[in-house]
Design a protein around this motif. Structure first.
Motif, PDB file in Angstrom:
ATOM      1  N   HIS A   1      10.555   6.872  18.877  1.00  0.00           N
ATOM      2  CA  HIS A   1      10.250   5.463  19.083  1.00  0.00           C
ATOM      3  C   HIS A   1       9.470   5.260  20.377  1.00  0.00           C
ATOM      4  N   ARG A   2       8.531   4.344  20.360  1.00  0.00           N
ATOM      5  CA  ARG A   2       7.752   3.919  21.513  1.00  0.00           C
ATOM      6  C   ARG A   2       6.948   5.045  22.156  1.00  0.00           C
ATOM      7  N   LYS A   3       6.581   6.036  21.378  1.00  0.00           N
ATOM      8  CA  LYS A   3       5.716   7.109  21.860  1.00  0.00           C
ATOM      9  C   LYS A   3       4.320   6.849  21.308  1.00  0.00           C
ATOM     10  N   SER A   4       3.316   6.906  22.169  1.00  0.00           N
ATOM     11  CA  SER A   4       1.990   6.478  21.745  1.00  0.00           C
ATOM     12  C   SER A   4       1.095   7.624  21.297  1.00  0.00           C
ATOM     13  N   TYR A   5       1.505   8.876  21.474  1.00  0.00           N
ATOM     14  CA  TYR A   5       0.664   9.988  21.066  1.00  0.00           C
ATOM     15  C   TYR A   5       1.513  11.207  20.764  1.00  0.00           C
ATOM     16  N   ARG A   6       0.903  12.173  20.089  1.00  0.00           N
ATOM     17  CA  ARG A   6       1.564  13.428  19.754  1.00  0.00           C
ATOM     18  C   ARG A   6       1.175  14.474  20.790  1.00  0.00           C
ATOM     19  N   LYS A   7       2.121  15.296  21.200  1.00  0.00           N
ATOM     20  CA  LYS A   7       1.823  16.298  22.224  1.00  0.00           C
ATOM     21  C   LYS A   7       1.212  17.566  21.651  1.00  0.00           C
ATOM     22  N   LEU A   8       1.402  17.816  20.375  1.00  0.00           N
ATOM     23  CA  LEU A   8       0.808  18.949  19.681  1.00  0.00           C
ATOM     24  C   LEU A   8       1.165  20.293  20.293  1.00  0.00           C
ATOM     25  N   GLY A   9       2.260  20.373  21.018  1.00  0.00           N
ATOM     26  CA  GLY A   9       2.726  21.637  21.570  1.00  0.00           C
ATOM     27  C   GLY A   9       1.849  22.195  22.670  1.00  0.00           C
TER      28      GLY A   9
ATOM     29  N   ARG B   1      -0.085  21.534  26.814  1.00  0.00           N
ATOM     30  CA  ARG B   1      -0.131  20.767  28.056  1.00  0.00           C
ATOM     31  C   ARG B   1      -1.201  19.694  27.922  1.00  0.00           C
ATOM     32  N   THR B   2      -1.166  18.723  28.802  1.00  0.00           N
ATOM     33  CA  THR B   2      -2.078  17.585  28.713  1.00  0.00           C
ATOM     34  C   THR B   2      -3.535  18.007  28.784  1.00  0.00           C
ATOM     35  N   ASP B   3      -3.890  18.855  29.746  1.00  0.00           N
ATOM     36  CA  ASP B   3      -5.293  19.240  29.896  1.00  0.00           C
ATOM     37  C   ASP B   3      -5.793  20.030  28.686  1.00  0.00           C
ATOM     38  N   HIS B   4      -4.949  20.908  28.163  1.00  0.00           N
ATOM     39  CA  HIS B   4      -5.336  21.689  26.980  1.00  0.00           C
ATOM     40  C   HIS B   4      -5.467  20.787  25.749  1.00  0.00           C
ATOM     41  N   ARG B   5      -4.539  19.857  25.593  1.00  0.00           N
ATOM     42  CA  ARG B   5      -4.566  18.942  24.445  1.00  0.00           C
ATOM     43  C   ARG B   5      -5.810  18.058  24.476  1.00  0.00           C
ATOM     44  N   LEU B   6      -6.129  17.498  25.638  1.00  0.00           N
ATOM     45  CA  LEU B   6      -7.309  16.639  25.740  1.00  0.00           C
ATOM     46  C   LEU B   6      -8.597  17.423  25.520  1.00  0.00           C
TER      47      LEU B   6
END
Length: 124
Positions: A3-11, A13-18
Motif C-alpha cells: 500500500h502507498r508505494k509509488s514504484y517497483r524496486k525490481l530487485g 539499487r536506485t542508480d541501477h534501476r534508473l
C-alpha cells in the motif's frame, strides 16, 4: 502489503534501476517495441508516457524559450539526443489528439530460464 508505494524496486539499487529504465526507454523510443518482463514493462510505461507528454507540450507551444526548456528536460533524463529528437519530431505528433495511454503491454509467455512472465511493450 504494497500500500502507498509509488514504484517497483525490481530487485536493484536506485542508480541501477534508473539506469536500466532510462536505457529501456531509449530502446523503446528507437524500436517502438521491445520484449521484457511484465513488471519492468509496467514500470517502464511511466517513464515513456511522461516523455511523450513532454513532446506533446513541445509541439503545442510556439514559445521558443518553453520549447528549449522542454527539450532540455527530456535530454536531462535520457542523455541521448537521437532518442529525444525522434520522440519530439516523430512520436509525439502522432498522439496530439490522445489523452494518455500511449503504450500497450501484451503478455506473451514465460521465460524458460526462470519462469518469469514476459511481455511486449509497444507504442500504440
Amino acid at each position: 502489503m504494497n500500500h502507498r508505494k509509488s514504484y517497483r524496486k525490481l530487485g536493484r539499487r536506485t542508480d541501477h534501476r534508473l539506469a536500466m529504465l532510462k536505457n529501456m526507454t531509449i530502446s523503446l523510443i528507437k524500436a517502438e517495441r521491445i520484449e521484457t518482463t511484465v513488471t519492468r514493462a509496467k514500470e517502464l510505461r511511466k517513464f515513456v508516457e511522461k516523455l511523450i507528454t513532454l513532446g506533446k507540450k513541445f509541439n503545442s507551444t510556439d514559445e521558443v524559450a518553453k520549447q528549449i526548456h522542454l527539450r532540455r528536460q527530456a535530454f536531462a533524463f535520457l542523455r541521448n539526443e537521437e532518442a529525444v529528437v525522434k520522440a519530439f519530431k516523430e512520436i509525439a505528433p502522432k498522439y496530439m489528439e490522445r489523452n494518455g495511454g500511449y503504450t500497450r503491454i501484451v503478455k506473451t509467455d514465460v521465460r524458460r530460464g526462470d519462469s518469469s512472465e514476459m511481455a511486449i511493450i509497444e507504442l500504440v
